[in-house]
Motif scaffolding. Structure first.
Motif, PDB file in Angstrom:
ATOM      1  N   VAL B 137       0.844  -1.195   0.000  1.00  0.00           N
ATOM      2  CA  VAL B 137       0.000   0.000   0.000  1.00  0.00           C
ATOM      3  C   VAL B 137       0.878   1.242   0.000  1.00  0.00           C
ATOM      4  O   VAL B 137       1.751   1.388   0.859  1.00  0.00           O
ATOM      5  CB  VAL B 137      -0.940   0.001   1.223  1.00  0.00           C
ATOM      6  CG1 VAL B 137      -1.842   1.224   1.190  1.00  0.00           C
ATOM      7  CG2 VAL B 137      -1.766  -1.277   1.261  1.00  0.00           C
ATOM      8  N   ASP B 138       0.643   2.109  -0.943  1.00  0.00           N
ATOM      9  CA  ASP B 138       1.481   3.287  -1.096  1.00  0.00           C
ATOM     10  C   ASP B 138       0.894   4.457  -0.316  1.00  0.00           C
ATOM     11  O   ASP B 138       0.233   5.337  -0.872  1.00  0.00           O
ATOM     12  CB  ASP B 138       1.586   3.642  -2.584  1.00  0.00           C
ATOM     13  CG  ASP B 138       2.563   4.794  -2.803  1.00  0.00           C
ATOM     14  OD1 ASP B 138       3.433   4.986  -1.930  1.00  0.00           O
ATOM     15  OD2 ASP B 138       2.439   5.477  -3.834  1.00  0.00           O
ATOM     16  N   THR B 139       1.117   4.428   0.970  1.00  0.00           N
ATOM     17  CA  THR B 139       0.636   5.522   1.808  1.00  0.00           C
ATOM     18  C   THR B 139       1.578   5.693   2.979  1.00  0.00           C
ATOM     19  O   THR B 139       2.154   4.710   3.464  1.00  0.00           O
ATOM     20  CB  THR B 139      -0.780   5.252   2.334  1.00  0.00           C
ATOM     21  OG1 THR B 139      -1.147   6.267   3.272  1.00  0.00           O
ATOM     22  CG2 THR B 139      -0.853   3.912   3.032  1.00  0.00           C
ATOM     23  N   ARG B 183      -8.778  -7.119  -9.243  1.00  0.00           N
ATOM     24  CA  ARG B 183      -9.197  -5.742  -9.532  1.00  0.00           C
ATOM     25  C   ARG B 183      -9.683  -5.045  -8.267  1.00  0.00           C
ATOM     26  O   ARG B 183      -9.276  -3.910  -7.961  1.00  0.00           O
ATOM     27  CB  ARG B 183     -10.310  -5.780 -10.584  1.00  0.00           C
ATOM     28  CG  ARG B 183     -10.754  -4.429 -11.100  1.00  0.00           C
ATOM     29  CD  ARG B 183     -11.568  -4.568 -12.388  1.00  0.00           C
ATOM     30  NE  ARG B 183     -12.659  -5.529 -12.233  1.00  0.00           N
ATOM     31  CZ  ARG B 183     -13.847  -5.237 -11.706  1.00  0.00           C
ATOM     32  NH1 ARG B 183     -14.086  -4.009 -11.272  1.00  0.00           N
ATOM     33  NH2 ARG B 183     -14.780  -6.152 -11.607  1.00  0.00           N
ATOM     34  N   ARG B 186      -6.865  -4.369  -5.833  1.00  0.00           N
ATOM     35  CA  ARG B 186      -6.064  -3.192  -6.191  1.00  0.00           C
ATOM     36  C   ARG B 186      -6.783  -1.915  -5.790  1.00  0.00           C
ATOM     37  O   ARG B 186      -6.149  -0.937  -5.387  1.00  0.00           O
ATOM     38  CB  ARG B 186      -5.771  -3.198  -7.698  1.00  0.00           C
ATOM     39  CG  ARG B 186      -4.820  -4.318  -8.094  1.00  0.00           C
ATOM     40  CD  ARG B 186      -4.209  -4.111  -9.472  1.00  0.00           C
ATOM     41  NE  ARG B 186      -3.411  -5.296  -9.836  1.00  0.00           N
ATOM     42  CZ  ARG B 186      -3.842  -6.267 -10.637  1.00  0.00           C
ATOM     43  NH1 ARG B 186      -5.043  -6.202 -11.166  1.00  0.00           N
ATOM     44  NH2 ARG B 186      -3.061  -7.305 -10.893  1.00  0.00           N
ATOM     45  N   GLY B 190      -4.695  -0.097  -3.388  1.00  0.00           N
ATOM     46  CA  GLY B 190      -4.075   0.949  -4.194  1.00  0.00           C
ATOM     47  C   GLY B 190      -4.347   2.338  -3.647  1.00  0.00           C
ATOM     48  O   GLY B 190      -4.967   2.496  -2.590  1.00  0.00           O
ATOM     49  N   PRO B 191      -3.877   3.342  -4.362  1.00  0.00           N
ATOM     50  CA  PRO B 191      -4.061   4.720  -3.917  1.00  0.00           C
ATOM     51  C   PRO B 191      -5.533   5.098  -3.938  1.00  0.00           C
ATOM     52  O   PRO B 191      -6.310   4.589  -4.751  1.00  0.00           O
ATOM     53  CB  PRO B 191      -3.269   5.532  -4.950  1.00  0.00           C
ATOM     54  CG  PRO B 191      -3.154   4.639  -6.139  1.00  0.00           C
ATOM     55  CD  PRO B 191      -3.134   3.239  -5.612  1.00  0.00           C
TER      56      PRO B 191
END
Lengths: 203, 203
Positions: B137-139, B183, B186, B190-191
């Motif tokens: 997770v991009d946070t 899906r 994500r 995801g963001p």
DNA sequence: ATTATCTATAGATCTATAGATAATGC
DNA sequence: ATTATCTATAGATCTATAGATAATGC
């Protein structure tokens, strides 16, 4: 004579009240413990009745389970407009501790652990939910809509189990969890993104 | 695969082989039946050894469970680059029937049904997976990343249960199911979409 | 007289242990 | 002599039933 109280004295001969008490106790325990780990003695004790009465009124443990989840397991489904079903179901799932409304849903889900228990009733209820969720999917491909709905129901099952077991995820921010769940559920049930759809984005 | 014994019968005194046979049989049954519904006699029978040996080598049923899932439950986690973890985990989950690779993962997940069983080992393994998913997770908000990862692990649990029970969802198009799951995962991990993203707190 | 409730227990598991038997190592 | 394996069974559940007891209806 004692004046009538909400949950009523059970010792007085009242078959209907005994049945109701057993059903309520069963729903609570089946929801929190699952079918296997719920004993008939525990149900009877919680209901405040002799355990033999459970067999008198429901035949066996499975009979109680089937009737307990059949009674009002469709409650969430019919508690409001289908438009809000997704939000309502998620809210119900996460507020199970504060209200008893989610118990039938949880009992259905947790009954899944025991493959053959109340199979026909459970299957029927699960199908009702799957069908309702599939109706939310905007696609002419019914099989695909059903598939997505089944995946979503599986998610609800997993969340309910994680929260009642001691897996991580039971003590975290419920508001944020609901938001994430709803967002991902919309991605699951909503229209496919253009890159995956069959026809390319025209505009 | 059910009764594959590498080198000769187990009757020959071989403590190490007996241990291995019990661990393998335990993994298979715990994965498919869960902890509660797996009996020590069934494990011993599948392993082809006397049931008393299970207690000799593992103390009790829980000891076998803990050791069975500890051995190689991190296999999926370390089977490739972390970049592909999501895809790899989903593929492993859906191909459980064709390969035995998912058994440790399934055993961990299914062990969740029994709240106190192998608690520390299970917790540790679940944390490993949650941590690995959270890394995707991009946070900067680690707690939020962990929360999302936990929701995803719950989903894996629900799917594995639905497939081993007779809930709907076990017999449908697995390729499409994987695509939908990926899906939505994500979207979950995801963001955040711009409309939902708020200003970073304290910026 | 009917029947809701309770007592007592059968019968079926299931986990776990004690102690006997038998195969290996010294 | 050591110890892996097996036999037999204890002890703890748990579901379910038979039959006794007691509260209601006629």
């Amino acid at each position: 004579m004692t004046s009538a109280r909400p949950s009523g004295p059970i010792r007085t001969r009242d078959a209907a009240a005994t049945r109701r008490a057993l059903l309520a106790a069963g729903r609570e325990l089946f929801a929190s413990e699952g079918f296997d780990r719920t004993t008939v003695r525990a149900v009877a004790e919680r209901a405040g009745v002799n355990q033999a009465l459970l067999f008198r009124y429901f035949g066996n443990k499975e009979g109680l389970f089937a009737e307990a989840i059949r009674d009002d397991a469709l409650e969430v489904l019919e508690a409001g407009p289908r438009r809000d079903l997704l939000e309502r179901t998620v809210a119900t799932l996460f507020h199970a501790s504060s209200a008893a409304d989610a118990e039938p849903l949880l009992a259905v889900l947790r009954g899944a652990s025991s493959s053959q228990i109340g199979a026909e009733v459970r299957q029927q209820l699960a199908d009702s939910y799957v069908s309702a969720f599939a109706d939310l999917v905007d696609t002419p491909d019914r099989a695909d809509a059903v598939l997505r709905a089944e995946l979503f129901l599986s998610w609800l099952l997993g969340i309910s189990l994680s929260r009642s077991a001691d897996l991580p995820g039971h003590s975290l921010d419920e508001v944020a969890a609901q938001a994430h769940l709803l967002r991902a559920a919309r991605a699951l049930l909503g229209p496919l993104p253009a890159t995956l759809a069959t026809d390319p984005p025209g505009s």
